[in-house]
Design an enzyme around this catalytic site. Structure first.
Site, PDB file in Angstrom:
ATOM      1  N   LYS A   1     -34.688 -50.869 -38.990  1.00 53.87           N
ATOM      2  CA  LYS A   1     -33.683 -50.918 -40.047  1.00 53.87           C
ATOM      3  C   LYS A   1     -33.701 -52.288 -40.773  1.00 53.87           C
ATOM      4  CE  LYS A   1     -31.655 -46.889 -38.921  1.00 53.87           C
ATOM      5  NZ  LYS A   1     -32.529 -46.385 -37.841  1.00 53.87           N
TER       6      LYS A   1
HETATM    7  C1  LIG Z   1     -33.073 -45.120 -37.501  1.00 53.45           C
HETATM    8  C2  LIG Z   1     -34.139 -45.074 -36.481  1.00 53.45           C
HETATM    9  C3  LIG Z   1     -35.100 -44.039 -36.450  1.00 53.45           C
HETATM   10  C4  LIG Z   1     -35.062 -42.873 -37.410  1.00 53.45           C
HETATM   11  O1  LIG Z   1     -35.421 -43.236 -38.727  1.00 53.45           O
HETATM   12  P1  LIG Z   1     -35.037 -42.282 -39.954  1.00 53.45           P
HETATM   13  O2  LIG Z   1     -35.426 -43.038 -41.166  1.00 53.45           O
HETATM   14  O3  LIG Z   1     -33.541 -42.098 -39.852  1.00 53.45           O
HETATM   15  O4  LIG Z   1     -35.776 -41.008 -39.781  1.00 53.45           O
HETATM   16  C5  LIG Z   1     -36.107 -44.098 -35.499  1.00 53.45           C
HETATM   17  N1  LIG Z   1     -36.162 -45.092 -34.596  1.00 53.45           N
HETATM   18  C6  LIG Z   1     -35.246 -46.109 -34.588  1.00 53.45           C
HETATM   19  C7  LIG Z   1     -35.345 -47.166 -33.549  1.00 53.45           C
HETATM   20  C8  LIG Z   1     -34.211 -46.144 -35.530  1.00 53.45           C
HETATM   21  O5  LIG Z   1     -33.313 -47.140 -35.504  1.00 53.45           O
END
Ligand SMILES: *Cc1c(COP(=O)(O)O)cnc(C)c1O
Length: 495
Positions: free
Chosen positions: A112
């Protein structure tokens, strides 16, 4: 010429990129999409030698066309700096027969950070460009990763305040400590007595409260959102797929023009959609492999063309993928419907009212770029253990879902193309599940006891983000009931 954006549910009304970043969600409830996906205007030969920041500019300028060169370069250099623990920002690591693109070297050790470290800058720049004089108040409900990454991104950014709600008892201990120790005079963290849905519904209700909006406006505030449907989060995610391909080429792991597959551990469908956009920009990607955990709504969708959220919600060891409504899928639905906003709106209404919709055969044919797979809890643990035993590399639970699905896809399809795995979190963040997967003997240990042990067995340094929370003072003590969230927001803002 500016590339304009419209809602997935209405193609008539166009906005600029900066307006779309400011608004987050379109007024009709749809998601902003660019009128078309621009092509890269630099060659792979040029990209090969570019830094992450240079690549970010080459990609993002194609999408965010109403930002000036100076503005965009300033946003990029403010985001991708020493907050990351490596100069390359997103390292590529060869693990067995796959390439892991490590997206967890930012402030909060999950992917993120790749977008949330730049979103605050894109947003405050957009506010200036559009003559918004009010302070922007970011409201976010989180089940763990987004909240902390948003806090870290917006902390002490002038002209902004951020308030994060998380469910008390509904996040991991490390995730909670990361949030309640957050610095920054403009940050607030509130634990609510309720679950994630209560938090999210509370935030939605506050966004829709027109009276509150007016009260806030009188005090010089306006709300905005940092969640993953904002185009200002999607565009920065396209960058690292372009970057990864160019680095594979530079390292002579692939030949010019060689197609690769990409596997992405998926929840809200944002990360994999960014890979799809990278492909459309011209990156030679063959299959986009969508990896789900036991909440396998997307796997079923790719199998049958039916999206059905009416099922049991499972808590897994990859909690950031525990999702039954993948919001960003709407952008793909709109695309495969031939940019038909009416069709998209019809399907989204069905999803809202009945929790299920089915796409047409014609739309299904356009899903050829994708393959779906899922991994059970056992398969996820086995992938962590096997990879550790054969290579010494330790991966987190989300990444393990993707690694397992990638191997499974290879075996079943016979498709031998080289595969990139999006590695979305540091193993330190989900340390208890990771260590227990490696050896059952860790099951009874406390998360904090395992930190040095993981460092020892994986021969990696303990990330700054983890080191910090071991000793950081707790700064946020606020708690509230789910039905008093609005009062809490008013109290925080002094309204
Ligand atoms: C948010 C997240 C995901 C999923 O990503 P999306 O873009 O929502 O599909 C996968 N792994 C981690 C560690 C995340 O924080």
């Amino acid at each position: 010429m500016n590339l304009l954006y419209n809602s997935t549910r209405n193609t008539e009304k166009k906005v600029t990129a900066s307006e779309a970043v400011l608004k987050g969600l379109a007024e009709d409830g749809g998601l902003f999409v660019p009128e078309y996906i621009p092509k890269l205007d630099v060659t792979m030969d040029e990209l090969k030698t570019m830094s992450y920041q240079e690549t970010a500019y080459a990609v993002m300028k194609q999408f965010l066309t109403d930002y000036t060169e100076e503005e965009l370069k300033h946003c990029i250099s403010s985001a991708y700096d020493e907050k990351f623990d490596t100069e390359v920002i997103a390292p590529l690591v060869k693990v067995g027969d796959t390439y892991h693109l490590e997206l967890f070297h930012g402030a909060t050790i999950a992917f993120k950070d790749m977008a949330l470290s730049i979103l605050p800058h894109l947003m405050t720049t957009a506010a200036k460009k559009n003559h918004v004089t009010k302070d922007i108040v970011i409201l976010t409900a989180t089940s763990g990763d987004t909240g902390k990454a948003a806090l870290a991104g917006f902390a002490d950014v002038p002209g902004t305040k951020i308030i994060v709600f998380y469910p008390k008892g509904g996040v991991s201990r490390i995730q909670e400590l990361q949030m309640v120790t957050q610095k920054g005079g403009n940050t607030s963290v509130v634990a609510i007595h309720g679950n994630f849905d209560n938090a999210q519904n509370g935030v939605k209700a506050i966004f829709e409260d027109r009276e509150l909006e007016q009260e806030l406006a009188d005090k010089g505030y306006q709300f905005s959102s940092a969640n993953s449907i904002n185009i200002g989060r999607l565009v920065p995610q396209v960058v690292y797929y372009v970057y990864a391909y160019a680095k594979l080429l530079e390292n002579e792991e692939i030949a010019p023009g060689e197609e690769i597959n990409v596997t992405v551990p998926t929840g809200n469908f944002g990360n994999i959609l960014a890979a799809y956009y990278a492909k459309q920009m011209g990156v030679p990607i063959a299959k986009l492999i969508c990896a789900s955990n036991e909440n396998k709504v997307l796997f079923d969708f790719f199998q049958t063309g039916v999206y059905d959220r009416n099922r049991e919600f499972k808590l897994t060891s990859s909690p950031s993928m525990d999702i039954l409504i993948s919001s960003n899928l709407e952008r793909l639905i709109y695309t495969i419907a031939g940019q038909d906003a009416a069709k998209d709106a019809e399907l989204m209404t069905q999803l809202k009212e009945n929790g299920v919709y089915e796409i047409t055969d014609q739309m299904r044919e356009k899903l050829n770029d994708f393959a779906g797979g899922f991994a059970t809890e056992e398969e996820c643990s086995a992938a962590i253990r096997r990879t550790y035993e054969t290579t010494g590399y330790v991966m987190d639970t989300h990444t393990a879902v993707a690694a397992s699905v990638c191997a499974d896809y290879r075996r079943k399809s016979g498709d031998e193309k080289k595969c990139l795995v999006a590695s979305t979190a540091s193993p330190y963040k989900f340390i208890h599940s990771v260590m227990t997967a490696i050896d059952e003997k860790y099951a009874s240990a406390d998360e904090f006891q395992l930190i040095d042990e993981l460092s020892r067995i994986s021969q990696t340094d303990v990330p700054r983000a983890v080191e910090e929370i071991r000793s950081a003072p707790i700064r946020h003590h606020r708690e509230c009931d789910a039905d008093t969230m609005k009062d809490t927001v008013k109290e925080i803002l002094g309204v």
